[in-house]
Design an enzyme around this catalytic site. Sequence first.
Site, short mmCIF file in Angstrom:
data_model
loop_
_atom_site.label_atom_id
_atom_site.label_comp_id
_atom_site.label_asym_id
_atom_site.label_seq_id
_atom_site.Cartn_x
_atom_site.Cartn_y
_atom_site.Cartn_z
N SER A 18 -43.19 15.72 -1.03
CA SER A 18 -43.51 15.12 -2.33
C SER A 18 -43.54 13.61 -2.16
CB SER A 18 -42.49 15.59 -3.39
OG SER A 18 -42.89 15.20 -4.68
N HIS A 45 -47.00 17.58 -3.33
CA HIS A 45 -47.08 17.51 -4.79
C HIS A 45 -47.99 16.35 -5.20
CE1 HIS A 45 -42.94 19.69 -5.15
NE2 HIS A 45 -43.95 20.53 -5.02
N ASP A 137 -36.98 20.00 -5.16
CA ASP A 137 -38.05 20.93 -4.85
C ASP A 137 -37.94 21.36 -3.38
OD1 ASP A 137 -39.44 20.42 -7.42
OD2 ASP A 137 -39.69 18.43 -6.57
#
Length: 347
Positions: A18, A45, A137
């Site tokens: 991310s 992401h 995440d």
Amino acid sequence: MSTRARSAVPPTVVVGASAGGVEALRDLALGLPEDLPAAVLVVLHVPAAGTSVLPAILARAGRLPARHARDGDVLEAGTILVAPPDRHLVVIDGRVSLTRGPQENGHRPAVDVLFRSAARSHGARVHGLVLSGALDDGAAGAVAVTQRGGRCLVQDPQEALYDSMPRAAAAAAGLGDGGALSVRDMPAALLSWLGDLPPPEGPDQVSELMQKETAMADLDPGALQDPVPPGNPAGFGCPDCAGSLFEIDEGRLRRYRCRVGHAWSPESLLARQTVGMESALWMALRSLEEKVALTDELAERAAGQGHPETARRFGTRSREARKAAELVRDLIADIDSGESRPEEFSA
């Protein structure tokens, strides 16, 4: 899938990143050999409406071809497939599927969806890498991979631009000190693992929860309409659909999912609640400031028309609204901006 068909499916390396992940992914691509005996699947992401040039970056940086995944692509050794914006990358047997399933932790594509579906499909022949990123995440995905006998590594938190994702994944999956490496050391570790893989498995038992969550990501109506919720009532509402959240307890990791599949880790849920709370406070502040302006105008008009008692009443209301507005402004100023991280959400 038949045993013969399974033998044709290469081992799979799933990679999630991310914030700060582009640099880490570039370094990883640089170290992967052109004869890598595994397919590489990547989720970074990105905003749903954004344009991703990640495949071009990875292809220039390393020796493996890289491109955005297409629905139905067959997994090929020595190829990097990148999830396109606003699509989950789901592994189904030896192919990939692109879906607009429910967001996980506010993301589509989501790291956890990729890891979980690959683990469900390929078991111990999956290796997971969690790189730089904020919040937690990838933790649920790392747990799914290790539950099915696969192996995981995380980027050394001291090296990662954002260390929250690697730390959370290592803690949730119980990786220990040996589970964190510099990105430049990961290709050698992968090659060692790929040389010591179990043979392709025949049909085996996958947990009902993993089956259901993977089906939800693929918008399977049977999973979405299942009357049995995915966990125990948590007492929280889903920020995406306002439905009830259910708590899933996986030992070191607790997370949440609603009936239609939106999923949240604890930190991501807290971050989205903070964003929602700030939005509500701004709406309250706007209403109060408008009330101040209106009551001041009405007080002035009443005084000009010779109604001092009415003017006094509106003046009192104005002072009360000003005081309330000051309190709301203080609340907005006190919100820790490090918690909200709206750039971490794809929606």
